[in-house]
Design a protein around this motif. Sequence first.
Motif, PDB file in Angstrom:
ATOM      1  N   SER A 206       4.707   9.481   5.355  1.00  8.71           N
ATOM      2  CA  SER A 206       3.701   9.918   4.379  1.00  8.71           C
ATOM      3  C   SER A 206       2.840   8.710   4.050  1.00  8.71           C
ATOM      4  O   SER A 206       3.362   7.642   3.753  1.00  8.71           O
ATOM      5  CB  SER A 206       4.379  10.435   3.109  1.00  8.71           C
ATOM      6  OG  SER A 206       5.215  11.532   3.407  1.00  8.71           O
ATOM      7  N   MET A 207       1.532   8.895   4.122  1.00 10.54           N
ATOM      8  CA  MET A 207       0.622   7.737   4.082  1.00 10.54           C
ATOM      9  C   MET A 207      -0.338   7.792   2.906  1.00 10.54           C
ATOM     10  O   MET A 207      -0.927   8.846   2.623  1.00 10.54           O
ATOM     11  CB  MET A 207      -0.194   7.727   5.384  1.00 10.54           C
ATOM     12  CG  MET A 207      -1.210   6.615   5.516  1.00 10.54           C
ATOM     13  SD  MET A 207      -0.471   5.035   5.941  1.00 10.54           S
ATOM     14  CE  MET A 207      -0.518   5.153   7.747  1.00 10.54           C
ATOM     15  N   LYS A 208      -0.502   6.645   2.255  1.00 15.17           N
ATOM     16  CA  LYS A 208      -1.651   6.443   1.355  1.00 15.17           C
ATOM     17  C   LYS A 208      -2.728   5.810   2.238  1.00 15.17           C
ATOM     18  O   LYS A 208      -2.594   4.664   2.655  1.00 15.17           O
ATOM     19  CB  LYS A 208      -1.283   5.557   0.176  1.00 15.17           C
ATOM     20  CG  LYS A 208      -2.407   5.396  -0.818  1.00 15.17           C
ATOM     21  CD  LYS A 208      -1.989   4.555  -2.017  1.00 15.17           C
ATOM     22  CE  LYS A 208      -1.779   5.403  -3.247  1.00 15.17           C
ATOM     23  NZ  LYS A 208      -1.543   4.598  -4.463  1.00 15.17           N
TER      24      LYS A 208
ATOM     25  N   ALA B   5       0.505  -0.394   9.108  1.00 11.44           N
ATOM     26  CA  ALA B   5       0.708   0.114   7.747  1.00 11.44           C
ATOM     27  C   ALA B   5       1.964  -0.549   7.184  1.00 11.44           C
ATOM     28  O   ALA B   5       2.760  -1.107   7.931  1.00 11.44           O
ATOM     29  CB  ALA B   5       0.860   1.628   7.758  1.00 11.44           C
ATOM     30  N   VAL B   6       2.088  -0.497   5.860  1.00 11.65           N
ATOM     31  CA  VAL B   6       3.162  -1.201   5.170  1.00 11.65           C
ATOM     32  C   VAL B   6       4.109  -0.185   4.551  1.00 11.65           C
ATOM     33  O   VAL B   6       3.650   0.747   3.875  1.00 11.65           O
ATOM     34  CB  VAL B   6       2.574  -2.103   4.071  1.00 11.65           C
ATOM     35  CG1 VAL B   6       3.673  -2.819   3.306  1.00 11.65           C
ATOM     36  CG2 VAL B   6       1.602  -3.106   4.679  1.00 11.65           C
ATOM     37  N   LEU B   7       5.396  -0.335   4.814  1.00 11.84           N
ATOM     38  CA  LEU B   7       6.393   0.536   4.181  1.00 11.84           C
ATOM     39  C   LEU B   7       6.418   0.263   2.684  1.00 11.84           C
ATOM     40  O   LEU B   7       6.324  -0.880   2.254  1.00 11.84           O
ATOM     41  CB  LEU B   7       7.777   0.270   4.767  1.00 11.84           C
ATOM     42  CG  LEU B   7       8.046   0.864   6.148  1.00 11.84           C
ATOM     43  CD1 LEU B   7       9.316   0.267   6.744  1.00 11.84           C
ATOM     44  CD2 LEU B   7       8.135   2.382   6.089  1.00 11.84           C
ATOM     45  N   LYS B   8       6.521   1.324   1.899  1.00 17.07           N
ATOM     46  CA  LYS B   8       6.519   1.143   0.437  1.00 17.07           C
ATOM     47  C   LYS B   8       7.372   2.226  -0.221  1.00 17.07           C
ATOM     48  O   LYS B   8       7.808   3.175   0.435  1.00 17.07           O
ATOM     49  CB  LYS B   8       5.106   1.197  -0.102  1.00 17.07           C
ATOM     50  CG  LYS B   8       4.401   2.516   0.181  1.00 17.07           C
ATOM     51  CD  LYS B   8       3.091   2.576  -0.519  1.00 17.07           C
ATOM     52  CE  LYS B   8       2.866   3.929  -1.128  1.00 17.07           C
ATOM     53  NZ  LYS B   8       2.126   3.964  -2.325  1.00 17.07           N
ATOM     54  N   GLU B   9       7.562   2.070  -1.509  1.00 22.77           N
ATOM     55  CA  GLU B   9       8.250   3.107  -2.283  1.00 22.77           C
ATOM     56  C   GLU B   9       7.319   4.315  -2.402  1.00 22.77           C
ATOM     57  O   GLU B   9       6.111   4.206  -2.241  1.00 22.77           O
ATOM     58  CB  GLU B   9       8.576   2.574  -3.677  1.00 22.77           C
ATOM     59  CG  GLU B   9       9.490   1.352  -3.687  1.00 22.77           C
ATOM     60  CD  GLU B   9      10.844   1.645  -3.060  1.00 22.77           C
ATOM     61  OE1 GLU B   9      11.473   2.630  -3.469  1.00 22.77           O
ATOM     62  OE2 GLU B   9      11.262   0.894  -2.157  1.00 22.77           O
ATOM     63  N   ALA B  10       7.870   5.469  -2.717  1.00 27.34           N
ATOM     64  CA  ALA B  10       7.055   6.662  -2.936  1.00 27.34           C
ATOM     65  C   ALA B  10       6.027   6.383  -4.032  1.00 27.34           C
ATOM     66  O   ALA B  10       6.291   5.597  -4.952  1.00 27.34           O
ATOM     67  CB  ALA B  10       7.949   7.828  -3.347  1.00 27.34           C
TER      68      ALA B  10
ATOM     69  N   TRP C 172       7.396   6.315   3.226  1.00 21.31           N
ATOM     70  CA  TRP C 172       6.042   6.171   2.683  1.00 21.31           C
ATOM     71  C   TRP C 172       5.384   4.925   3.239  1.00 21.31           C
ATOM     72  O   TRP C 172       5.990   3.851   3.314  1.00 21.31           O
ATOM     73  CB  TRP C 172       6.080   6.117   1.158  1.00 21.31           C
ATOM     74  CG  TRP C 172       6.314   7.479   0.588  1.00 21.31           C
ATOM     75  CD1 TRP C 172       7.529   8.054   0.339  1.00 21.31           C
ATOM     76  CD2 TRP C 172       5.317   8.451   0.251  1.00 21.31           C
ATOM     77  NE1 TRP C 172       7.346   9.331  -0.142  1.00 21.31           N
ATOM     78  CE2 TRP C 172       6.008   9.598  -0.215  1.00 21.31           C
ATOM     79  CE3 TRP C 172       3.924   8.465   0.291  1.00 21.31           C
ATOM     80  CZ2 TRP C 172       5.337  10.749  -0.640  1.00 21.31           C
ATOM     81  CZ3 TRP C 172       3.259   9.599  -0.132  1.00 21.31           C
ATOM     82  CH2 TRP C 172       3.959  10.731  -0.589  1.00 21.31           C
ATOM     83  N   LEU C 173       4.129   5.072   3.640  1.00 23.37           N
ATOM     84  CA  LEU C 173       3.343   3.969   4.200  1.00 23.37           C
ATOM     85  C   LEU C 173       2.066   3.794   3.387  1.00 23.37           C
ATOM     86  O   LEU C 173       1.548   4.752   2.813  1.00 23.37           O
ATOM     87  CB  LEU C 173       2.953   4.279   5.651  1.00 23.37           C
ATOM     88  CG  LEU C 173       4.090   4.383   6.670  1.00 23.37           C
ATOM     89  CD1 LEU C 173       3.551   4.933   7.996  1.00 23.37           C
ATOM     90  CD2 LEU C 173       4.741   3.018   6.898  1.00 23.37           C
ATOM     91  N   ASP C 174       1.583   2.576   3.383  1.00 21.86           N
ATOM     92  CA  ASP C 174       0.354   2.240   2.679  1.00 21.86           C
ATOM     93  C   ASP C 174      -0.549   1.467   3.633  1.00 21.86           C
ATOM     94  O   ASP C 174      -0.059   0.709   4.470  1.00 21.86           O
ATOM     95  CB  ASP C 174       0.725   1.359   1.468  1.00 21.86           C
ATOM     96  CG  ASP C 174      -0.425   1.203   0.498  1.00 21.86           C
ATOM     97  OD1 ASP C 174      -1.432   1.933   0.622  1.00 21.86           O
ATOM     98  OD2 ASP C 174      -0.309   0.342  -0.390  1.00 21.86           O
ATOM     99  N   MET C 175      -1.837   1.702   3.528  1.00 14.89           N
ATOM    100  CA  MET C 175      -2.811   0.878   4.258  1.00 14.89           C
ATOM    101  C   MET C 175      -3.527   0.046   3.210  1.00 14.89           C
ATOM    102  O   MET C 175      -4.502   0.489   2.615  1.00 14.89           O
ATOM    103  CB  MET C 175      -3.783   1.779   5.034  1.00 14.89           C
ATOM    104  CG  MET C 175      -3.085   2.526   6.170  1.00 14.89           C
ATOM    105  SD  MET C 175      -4.012   3.938   6.809  1.00 14.89           S
ATOM    106  CE  MET C 175      -5.417   3.131   7.530  1.00 14.89           C
ATOM    107  N   PRO C 176      -3.030  -1.175   2.942  1.00 14.75           N
ATOM    108  CA  PRO C 176      -3.508  -1.908   1.773  1.00 14.75           C
ATOM    109  C   PRO C 176      -4.912  -2.485   1.906  1.00 14.75           C
ATOM    110  O   PRO C 176      -5.561  -2.733   0.887  1.00 14.75           O
ATOM    111  CB  PRO C 176      -2.471  -3.030   1.601  1.00 14.75           C
ATOM    112  CG  PRO C 176      -1.839  -3.188   2.933  1.00 14.75           C
ATOM    113  CD  PRO C 176      -1.920  -1.870   3.638  1.00 14.75           C
TER     114      PRO C 176
END
Length: 337
Positions: free
Chosen positions: A187-189, A331-336, A254-258
């Motif tokens: 799941s991606m931001k 992408a960076v693994l992160k908390e929900a 959860w993934l983030d594209m910072p």
Amino acid sequence: MLTASPRSSPVTPTVDLSARGVQHGHLRLPYSRDDSAWGSVMIPICVVANGAGPTALLTGANHGDEYEGPAALFELARTLDPAAVSGRVIIVPALNYPAFRAGTRTSPIDKGNLNRSFPGRPDGSVTEKIADYVTRHLVPLADIVLDYHSGGKTLDFLPYAAAHELPDKAQEARCFAAVAAFSAPYSMKMIEIDAVGMLDTTVEEMGKVFVTTELGGAGTASARTIDIARRGAGNLLKHAGILAGPPEMAPTRWLDMPSGDCFAFAQDDGLIVFERDLGDQVRAGETIARLYPVGKTGLAPAEYRAAMDGVLAARHVPGLIKAGDCLSVLAVLKEAP
Ligand SMILES: [Zn+2]
């Protein structure tokens, strides 16, 4: 003084969007051409409605060479039981239908990239007319919109559902709750390279819940990614209360594209040789791929190194790459959220 009044859409639906039951039909878009003077583009549409409840708009093949959406939605349209529905489901499995039939990202008619053509124009190109109809006649009916994507012929992605950071934090939270309910393996931001003209932005600016996906790519779909796509649609309809019961939740990461450091672009043409595969963890400075000049032997490849720590979330598919092509996305693994 003349005031501009909005021109009406040339698209005619052959289904009644407000009727109960199951309807299979078309969005008919006049397209006059050499082989059909008064011809049309016929975009398949299905409406399933029953009782009171919200409306979901589910779309595939916004880009014509992405197949998880059509695979999930042609099946859903065939099997969705109106007795199980509270509200309405509008299904358009192949939104850029000319592109879908050609197996290309953009339309063979006008080279239109539908997801760069929103909000569209009623007096524009065929692709702009599709976008305009969706913007003014389908999205306003919807409470929740799911638009399937994958990488097409030139990119491959880790399978994820995604939403964007939004100025309205309550709306953003509703979008990410829907992403969680979709329950893809990731799941991606998400941030966009170029958000102008996207269906995403159009729906979000109308205050609706919007979920997009990148479920694979390489110009095809796998049994696994089709299963993710099918389960995701069912889960989203349950999350919205249109189907009964809780979503079938599966573990998601959860993934983030910072930042823009996520993206790497080829600086030359050549042969791309990946040193890492999708899902691999890389650290800043490590080599993701080597780009070999192909005009003669004896030349060193250019090293493409990670600009940040992350997971390889997308990569270029064809073995040859051109200057400017997107080579990889981290992408960076992160908390929900
Ligand atoms: Zn796409």
